[in-house]
Design a protein around this motif. Structure first.
Motif, PDB file in Angstrom:
ATOM      1  N   VAL A 108      76.549  56.109  30.918  1.00 20.12           N
ATOM      2  CA  VAL A 108      75.181  55.583  31.095  1.00 20.12           C
ATOM      3  C   VAL A 108      74.287  55.694  30.125  1.00 20.12           C
ATOM      4  O   VAL A 108      74.520  56.924  29.492  1.00 20.12           O
ATOM      5  N   PHE A 109      72.966  55.285  30.177  1.00 13.93           N
ATOM      6  CA  PHE A 109      71.753  55.529  29.294  1.00 13.93           C
ATOM      7  C   PHE A 109      70.829  56.513  30.241  1.00 13.93           C
ATOM      8  O   PHE A 109      70.689  55.920  31.405  1.00 13.93           O
ATOM      9  N   ILE A 110      70.438  57.706  29.749  1.00 12.43           N
ATOM     10  CA  ILE A 110      69.479  58.339  30.737  1.00 12.43           C
ATOM     11  C   ILE A 110      68.342  59.041  29.912  1.00 12.43           C
ATOM     12  O   ILE A 110      68.682  59.375  28.994  1.00 12.43           O
ATOM     13  N   GLN A 111      67.191  59.105  30.715  1.00 14.48           N
ATOM     14  CA  GLN A 111      66.205  59.701  30.006  1.00 14.48           C
ATOM     15  C   GLN A 111      66.554  61.091  29.918  1.00 14.48           C
ATOM     16  O   GLN A 111      66.817  61.727  30.780  1.00 14.48           O
ATOM     17  N   ASN A 112      66.052  61.689  28.631  1.00  8.30           N
ATOM     18  CA  ASN A 112      66.425  63.033  28.283  1.00  8.30           C
ATOM     19  C   ASN A 112      65.504  64.080  29.076  1.00  8.30           C
ATOM     20  O   ASN A 112      66.048  65.014  29.579  1.00  8.30           O
ATOM     21  N   ASP A 113      64.397  63.726  29.702  1.00 11.67           N
ATOM     22  CA  ASP A 113      63.446  64.592  30.361  1.00 11.67           C
ATOM     23  C   ASP A 113      64.188  64.480  31.883  1.00 11.67           C
ATOM     24  O   ASP A 113      64.080  65.604  32.455  1.00 11.67           O
ATOM     25  N   ILE A 114      64.661  63.555  32.392  1.00 11.07           N
ATOM     26  CA  ILE A 114      65.465  63.571  33.457  1.00 11.07           C
ATOM     27  C   ILE A 114      66.740  64.340  33.472  1.00 11.07           C
ATOM     28  O   ILE A 114      67.216  65.323  34.311  1.00 11.07           O
ATOM     29  N   LEU A 115      67.537  64.405  32.271  1.00 10.02           N
ATOM     30  CA  LEU A 115      68.797  65.006  32.053  1.00 10.02           C
ATOM     31  C   LEU A 115      68.530  66.414  32.061  1.00 10.02           C
ATOM     32  O   LEU A 115      69.477  67.307  32.438  1.00 10.02           O
ATOM     33  N   GLU A 116      67.408  66.859  31.647  1.00 11.58           N
ATOM     34  CA  GLU A 116      67.194  68.319  31.708  1.00 11.58           C
ATOM     35  C   GLU A 116      66.702  68.916  33.067  1.00 11.58           C
ATOM     36  O   GLU A 116      66.297  70.055  33.096  1.00 11.58           O
ATOM     37  N   LYS A 117      66.457  68.146  34.085  1.00  9.51           N
ATOM     38  CA  LYS A 117      65.979  68.577  35.359  1.00  9.51           C
ATOM     39  C   LYS A 117      66.959  68.833  36.191  1.00  9.51           C
ATOM     40  O   LYS A 117      68.173  68.509  36.078  1.00  9.51           O
ATOM     41  N   THR A 118      66.574  69.615  37.104  1.00 13.81           N
ATOM     42  CA  THR A 118      67.388  70.225  38.191  1.00 13.81           C
ATOM     43  C   THR A 118      66.678  69.687  39.578  1.00 13.81           C
ATOM     44  O   THR A 118      65.724  70.041  40.008  1.00 13.81           O
ATOM     45  N   PHE A 119      67.574  68.900  40.286  1.00 12.59           N
ATOM     46  CA  PHE A 119      66.948  68.264  41.566  1.00 12.59           C
ATOM     47  C   PHE A 119      67.332  69.079  42.677  1.00 12.59           C
ATOM     48  O   PHE A 119      68.430  69.449  42.941  1.00 12.59           O
ATOM     49  N   ASP A 120      66.433  69.188  43.788  1.00 14.52           N
ATOM     50  CA  ASP A 120      66.660  69.810  44.747  1.00 14.52           C
ATOM     51  C   ASP A 120      67.352  68.809  45.712  1.00 14.52           C
ATOM     52  O   ASP A 120      67.070  67.632  45.561  1.00 14.52           O
ATOM     53  N   PRO A 121      67.970  69.221  46.834  1.00 11.16           N
ATOM     54  CA  PRO A 121      68.734  68.512  47.550  1.00 11.16           C
ATOM     55  C   PRO A 121      67.859  67.435  48.158  1.00 11.16           C
ATOM     56  O   PRO A 121      66.733  67.756  48.606  1.00 11.16           O
ATOM     57  N   ALA A 122      68.373  66.230  48.940  1.00  9.62           N
ATOM     58  CA  ALA A 122      67.624  65.307  49.337  1.00  9.62           C
ATOM     59  C   ALA A 122      67.272  65.746  50.734  1.00  9.62           C
ATOM     60  O   ALA A 122      67.939  66.786  51.383  1.00  9.62           O
ATOM     61  N   ASP A 123      65.915  65.436  51.405  1.00  9.70           N
ATOM     62  CA  ASP A 123      65.782  65.735  52.649  1.00  9.70           C
ATOM     63  C   ASP A 123      66.649  65.149  53.576  1.00  9.70           C
ATOM     64  O   ASP A 123      67.238  64.169  53.437  1.00  9.70           O
ATOM     65  N   PRO A 124      67.223  66.000  54.642  1.00  3.87           N
ATOM     66  CA  PRO A 124      68.063  65.589  55.466  1.00  3.87           C
ATOM     67  C   PRO A 124      67.517  64.626  56.706  1.00  3.87           C
ATOM     68  O   PRO A 124      67.860  64.925  57.743  1.00  3.87           O
ATOM     69  N   GLY A 125      66.898  63.796  55.970  1.00  4.58           N
ATOM     70  CA  GLY A 125      66.410  62.582  56.929  1.00  4.58           C
ATOM     71  C   GLY A 125      67.169  61.324  56.696  1.00  4.58           C
ATOM     72  O   GLY A 125      68.172  61.245  55.988  1.00  4.58           O
ATOM     73  N   MET A 176      78.351  62.121  23.093  1.00  2.00           N
ATOM     74  CA  MET A 176      78.395  61.966  24.583  1.00  2.00           C
ATOM     75  C   MET A 176      79.304  63.125  25.158  1.00  2.00           C
ATOM     76  O   MET A 176      80.261  62.599  25.537  1.00  2.00           O
ATOM     77  N   GLU A 177      78.997  64.258  25.291  1.00  2.00           N
ATOM     78  CA  GLU A 177      79.840  65.305  25.596  1.00  2.00           C
ATOM     79  C   GLU A 177      79.464  65.614  27.034  1.00  2.00           C
ATOM     80  O   GLU A 177      80.187  65.989  27.968  1.00  2.00           O
ATOM     81  N   LYS A 178      78.044  65.378  27.410  1.00  2.00           N
ATOM     82  CA  LYS A 178      77.838  65.982  28.745  1.00  2.00           C
ATOM     83  C   LYS A 178      78.551  64.722  29.699  1.00  2.00           C
ATOM     84  O   LYS A 178      78.334  63.606  29.413  1.00  2.00           O
ATOM     85  N   LYS A 179      78.685  65.126  30.955  1.00  2.00           N
ATOM     86  CA  LYS A 179      79.119  64.102  31.802  1.00  2.00           C
ATOM     87  C   LYS A 179      78.499  64.401  33.212  1.00  2.00           C
ATOM     88  O   LYS A 179      78.321  65.561  33.745  1.00  2.00           O
ATOM     89  N   LEU A 180      77.877  63.461  33.885  1.00  2.18           N
ATOM     90  CA  LEU A 180      77.241  63.515  35.021  1.00  2.18           C
ATOM     91  C   LEU A 180      78.072  63.654  36.072  1.00  2.18           C
ATOM     92  O   LEU A 180      79.124  62.550  36.160  1.00  2.18           O
ATOM     93  N   THR A 181      78.044  64.393  37.113  1.00  2.10           N
ATOM     94  CA  THR A 181      78.838  64.570  38.253  1.00  2.10           C
ATOM     95  C   THR A 181      78.320  63.568  39.345  1.00  2.10           C
ATOM     96  O   THR A 181      77.145  62.849  39.284  1.00  2.10           O
ATOM     97  N   SER A 182      79.120  63.311  40.069  1.00  5.35           N
ATOM     98  CA  SER A 182      78.563  62.307  41.471  1.00  5.35           C
ATOM     99  C   SER A 182      77.431  62.651  42.162  1.00  5.35           C
ATOM    100  O   SER A 182      76.589  61.689  42.217  1.00  5.35           O
ATOM    101  N   GLN A 183      77.370  64.067  42.534  1.00  2.25           N
ATOM    102  CA  GLN A 183      76.281  64.438  43.133  1.00  2.25           C
ATOM    103  C   GLN A 183      75.040  64.233  42.150  1.00  2.25           C
ATOM    104  O   GLN A 183      73.842  63.802  42.780  1.00  2.25           O
ATOM    105  N   GLN A 184      74.876  64.580  40.804  1.00  4.14           N
ATOM    106  CA  GLN A 184      73.796  64.584  39.912  1.00  4.14           C
ATOM    107  C   GLN A 184      73.478  62.857  39.872  1.00  4.14           C
ATOM    108  O   GLN A 184      72.314  62.596  40.222  1.00  4.14           O
ATOM    109  N   LEU A 185      74.238  62.035  40.007  1.00  7.89           N
ATOM    110  CA  LEU A 185      74.008  60.851  39.829  1.00  7.89           C
ATOM    111  C   LEU A 185      73.348  60.171  41.193  1.00  7.89           C
ATOM    112  O   LEU A 185      72.446  59.339  41.163  1.00  7.89           O
TER     113      LEU A 185
END
Length: 403
Positions: free
Chosen positions: A258-275, A1-10
């Protein structure tokens, strides 16, 4: 459990998994409604109609061209069914077998609810078998006939008991009027009616939560579900998935691991639409109050069940999501006879975001939502803090709502 998810990633993982990061995450039309429902696992049904009902609102948020007819047609096509999940809900028909444990528990009399008269239950079942699908009001009319030995209320309770124990299903709706039919005539022949084992049910809940939320905890998976056996099985399923490398357990900023799917853990997400999204108080994304408070620093509680004098924000507030941040909530009401949509009280709570950044997309979304509610005019009554009022009123004044 080395990796830590930031607030933005969450935030981005949550919004992506919930279909709240882009405008048409599931496509458009009736096909998108089914995709959204199958992805989320359920949509809560609610009878409150201060604004458009929760099940329609939640789907409209993710399917911009949503129409109530789409959902009704999916029920009639036997692709969607109604039952009790953690509350009254629409669920994908393919998941039917996972409600069987609750149905059978009630059928065995292990619930103190729905204590209907067996004779009335038999009468209701025979009537539907011989005469076809029925609404509750059909039995109301029957009970008024001369010589009738029962009244409507026991029949209505019998319908609910037969529905909850799986002998009847809802085959269609007219508004909030449900039509009941024998389950054997509603269920498609290819749907499994084999009761899942307790382990299979736990696996279904784990996978549904991971798919719908991206990451989860045992507490969220077992939300409003009792029993040590379920919790034990959920823990064992998660441990097995960890060992197989399907998921990871990681620490999360501001909270527990938290428990997270590995395929999601490896993704980089674009910022949300500013809507701007106006969410239903019963939206899947905010059902876990603790989760939303941890990730978004937004404390939301529906106050319609709170005495008026104790309400902080209003009777039926809708959370306002701007991009990946909650900026406030708005207490709304659709005055349908006058075709007027009222923003009773707009509460702006995130002062760190300049008003000019969110005001235009907020206005666009409010207009769309007012039209979705069948309204032709818009009125803003109160704003907090009051200093924000003039700019917001100027933006909203004199707007013409066009379909």
């Amino acid at each position: 459990m080395e990796k830590k998810l930031t607030s933005q990633q969450l935030k981005l993982i949550t919004l992506h998994s919930q279909g709240l990061i882009h405008n048409t995450p599931f496509g458009t039309g009736k096909t998108a409604v089914l995709k959204a429902l199958e992805h989320l696992g359920y949509i809560q049904i609610d009878t409150l109609s201060v604004v458009e009902r929760a099940h329609h609102h939640t789907l409209w948020t993710r399917v911009p061209d949503f129409q109530a007819d789409y959902l009704e047609e999916l029920v009639e096509e036997r692709k969607v069914f109604e039952y009790w999940f953690h509350a009254a809900s629409y669920l994908p028909m393919k998941d039917f077998r996972y409600v069987l444990p609750q149905m059978l528990m009630i059928k065995r009399g292990e619930s103190r609810y729905y204590n209907a008269d067996p004779k009335v239950m038999e009468y209701v079942t025979d009537t539907i078998r011989n005469e076809g699908p029925k609404k509750a009001r059909d039995f109301e009319n029957e009970s008024k006939k001369n010589g009738s030995w029962w009244n409507w209320k026991p029949a209505k309770l019998a319908l609910e008991r037969l529905f909850m124990q799986g002998d009847l299903m809802i085959s269609g709706r007219s508004g909030m009027q449900k039509t009941y039919d024998l389950s054997e005539r509603v269920l498609p022949s290819f749907i499994s009616t084999t009761e899942p084992t307790s382990v299979e049910l736990a696996e279904y809940l784990v996978k549904t939560n991971l798919r719908a939320y991206g990451f989860t905890t045992v507490k969220q998976i077992t939300h409003l579900r009792n029993g040590n056996e379920l919790k034990k099985n959920v823990n064992e399923i998660l441990q097995s998935m960890l060992e197989e490398g399907i998921i990871s357990k990681v620490s999360a900023e501001g909270g527990n691991a938290v428990f997270i799917q590995n395929d999601i853990l490896e993704k980089t997400f674009d910022p949300a639409d500013p809507g701007v999204w106006l969410l239903s108080p019963f939206d899947n994304s905010i059902i876990h109050r603790d989760r939303i408070k941890q990730i978004f620093d937004f404390d939301f509680r529906l106050e319609c069940y709170t005495p008026k004098e104790k309400r902080q924000y209003g009777y039926f507030c809708l959370p306002i999501l701007f991009g990946d941040q909650f900026i406030g909530r708005v207490d709304c009401k659709a005055h349908r006879k006058e075709k007027k949509f009222e923003l009773i009280h707009l509460h702006i709570e995130n002062g760190s975001i300049a008003t000019e950044l969110w005001l235009t997309p907020f206005t666009e979304t409010v207009i769309r939502f007012a039209i979705f509610n069948g309204c032709e005019s818009l009125v803003l009554t109160n704003v907090s803090p009051s200093k924000q009022g003039p700019a917001i009123r100027k933006k909203l004044s004199g707007l013409k709502l066009k379909k």
